[in-house]
Scaffold this active site. Sequence first.
Site, PDB file in Angstrom:
ATOM      1  N   ARG A  40       0.492  -1.220   0.101  1.00 33.77           N
ATOM      2  CA  ARG A  40      -0.044  -0.256   0.095  1.00 33.77           C
ATOM      3  C   ARG A  40       0.802   1.225  -0.191  1.00 33.77           C
ATOM      4  NH1 ARG A  40      -5.265  -1.722   3.599  1.00 33.77           N
ATOM      5  NH2 ARG A  40      -6.607  -2.083   1.408  1.00 33.77           N
ATOM      6  N   LYS A 202     -16.681 -14.914   4.597  1.00 31.99           N
ATOM      7  CA  LYS A 202     -18.274 -14.793   4.271  1.00 31.99           C
ATOM      8  C   LYS A 202     -19.108 -14.077   3.323  1.00 31.99           C
ATOM      9  CE  LYS A 202     -19.188 -12.991   8.589  1.00 31.99           C
ATOM     10  NZ  LYS A 202     -18.864 -11.126   9.289  1.00 31.99           N
ATOM     11  N   GLY A 356      -8.410  -8.470   0.561  1.00 26.18           N
ATOM     12  CA  GLY A 356      -6.881  -8.298   0.625  1.00 26.18           C
ATOM     13  C   GLY A 356      -6.954  -9.714   0.763  1.00 26.18           C
ATOM     14  N   GLY A 379     -12.814  -3.543   1.407  1.00 24.49           N
ATOM     15  CA  GLY A 379     -14.619  -2.535   0.768  1.00 24.49           C
ATOM     16  C   GLY A 379     -15.065  -1.932  -0.122  1.00 24.49           C
TER      17      GLY A 379
HETATM   18  P1  ADP Z   1     -10.940 -11.015   0.492  1.00 20.66           P
HETATM   19  O1  ADP Z   1     -10.336 -10.179   1.491  1.00 20.66           O
HETATM   20  O2  ADP Z   1     -10.075 -11.542  -0.738  1.00 20.66           O
HETATM   21  O3  ADP Z   1     -12.172 -10.331   0.460  1.00 20.66           O
HETATM   22  P2  ADP Z   1     -12.078 -12.584   2.467  1.00 20.66           P
HETATM   23  O4  ADP Z   1     -12.042 -11.883   3.565  1.00 20.66           O
HETATM   24  O5  ADP Z   1     -13.797 -12.945   2.287  1.00 20.66           O
HETATM   25  O6  ADP Z   1     -11.263 -12.915   1.408  1.00 20.66           O
HETATM   26  O7  ADP Z   1     -11.719 -14.562   3.109  1.00 20.66           O
HETATM   27  C1  ADP Z   1     -10.268 -14.896   2.647  1.00 20.66           C
HETATM   28  C2  ADP Z   1     -10.788 -15.924   3.916  1.00 20.66           C
HETATM   29  O8  ADP Z   1     -11.469 -17.207   3.415  1.00 20.66           O
HETATM   30  C3  ADP Z   1      -9.200 -16.995   4.093  1.00 20.66           C
HETATM   31  O9  ADP Z   1      -8.664 -16.682   5.221  1.00 20.66           O
HETATM   32  C4  ADP Z   1      -9.333 -18.152   3.541  1.00 20.66           C
HETATM   33  O10 ADP Z   1      -8.393 -18.774   4.494  1.00 20.66           O
HETATM   34  C5  ADP Z   1     -10.576 -17.977   4.097  1.00 20.66           C
HETATM   35  N1  ADP Z   1     -11.725 -19.423   3.476  1.00 20.66           N
HETATM   36  C6  ADP Z   1     -11.231 -19.165   2.182  1.00 20.66           C
HETATM   37  N2  ADP Z   1     -12.294 -21.115   2.169  1.00 20.66           N
HETATM   38  C7  ADP Z   1     -12.317 -21.760   3.190  1.00 20.66           C
HETATM   39  C8  ADP Z   1     -13.114 -22.668   3.710  1.00 20.66           C
HETATM   40  N3  ADP Z   1     -13.623 -23.830   3.267  1.00 20.66           N
HETATM   41  N4  ADP Z   1     -12.531 -22.425   5.226  1.00 20.66           N
HETATM   42  C9  ADP Z   1     -12.244 -22.391   6.173  1.00 20.66           C
HETATM   43  N5  ADP Z   1     -12.075 -20.873   5.621  1.00 20.66           N
HETATM   44  C10 ADP Z   1     -12.104 -20.683   4.356  1.00 20.66           C
HETATM   45 MG    MG Z   2     -10.231 -10.701   4.182  1.00 23.22          MG
END
Ligand code: ADP
Ligand code: MG
Length: 401
Positions: A40, A202, A356, A379
């Site tokens: 960043r 989520k 992220g 976000g």
């Molecule tokens: P981003 O930051 O790219 O938007 P998120 O914060 O929504 O992504 O999600 C990332 C997290 O989701 C990671 O820490 C990953 O380990 C977790 N994750 C993805 N699939 C699974 C799963 N099947 N079980 C547990 N955790 C998961």
């Molecule tokens: Mg994330």
Amino acid sequence: MRARTIRDLDPADLDGRRALVRVDFNVPMDEDGTVRDSNRIEASVPTLKYLLEHGARPVLLSHLGRPKGKVVPRYSLAPVAPILSDLLGTPVHFLPETDTDAAVSATETLEPGSVLLLENTRFLPGETKNDPDLSRRLARLGDLFVNDAFGSTHRAHASVVGVAELLDPAVAGLLVESELEAFAQLRNPRSRPFVVAFGGAKISDKIPLIEAFLERADAVLVGGAMANTFLKAEGHDMGGSLVEEDAIEVAEEFLRRPEHRLSLPSDLVVAEANAPDATLSEIVRADRVPSDRAAFDIGPRTRETFEHAIQQSRTFFWNGPMGLFERPGFDSGTVAVARAAAEATAEGAFTVVGGGDSASAIRQAGLAGAVSHVSTGGGAALEYLAHGALPGLEALDKAGK
Ligand code: ADP
Ligand code: MG
């Protein structure tokens, strides 16, 4: 209408003037003040170089962490100054003040060719409330305002919105400009098929985003824990998998829409729920997760289906890892998506990675340079994609197209 940028300004708007720049230096930091990832900070360099080359004197504001309106020493921005100084090859002075008279004097005596970094805006109680008095005090720090904090542009905070409304000109920086260009293309894809891959933990955070693409994209590939929630909504028992119970209802609603383009995993990699050990993992059908197991990655058949869809795409957007990619052995789905995105890019597709964890996943795979754009903002990117507007952009000067 689009936001004006620093490139739209006259040289006279910049030469010798104090450019108050809101940057996003919300970097991961260890307890001892070591910056763990300086992406960043690097992302701010083009704007700061542009300003310095045009004789402006940059004064930087950023938040770091969530100190909740109080001075919390471990959230000081001090460790950022030497890193930025190395990147720019110019002196970067740090002042442990933000909205004080001392800070204003420091901006006035800042010598051309140097940068001034002020302390964490979230040490100030008015920041997250967009307090008008704080905005007025911040506005004394510059002659013009530049928003280059894409990752914070969805926040109606004093250093993003309030101050932008008080300074004239108030324009976007080059990082914000490039992020907006990338996301504008995703809102209006120039070429199809347009494929989207969602994963991560989520659904609830991402409902408006899924909604935005459910019918607009040609395929919406779903993996990660997000897929568990959709599979449960389809009526499958997911054992000990991470499922977002509160989101099952909305997942059902999406699946009921006749025109949805959702593609869910047909197979999964499962392991013991509480102590996932990749060496003891198995591949199962998505509707056959044993009750004492949890899904931690998409399976090989799903991987192939997703790879194929991504390789065929002409526009591709990816948000959210396909599994628990931080653990070796559960990263195959995520790596496969990253590789397919790189291949599609090499074939001329326009490809964007946002979020992220997704951004760190593609960096971990060594492929960040092989896609069209890796977004710095989670976000903010999601909100812009879903709504096409951001509070911090609305506060800037507008230019005719
Ligand atoms: P981003 O930051 O790219 O938007 P998120 O914060 O929504 O992504 O999600 C990332 C997290 O989701 C990671 O820490 C990953 O380990 C977790 N994750 C993805 N699939 C699974 C799963 N099947 N079980 C547990 N955790 C998961
Ligand atoms: Mg994330």
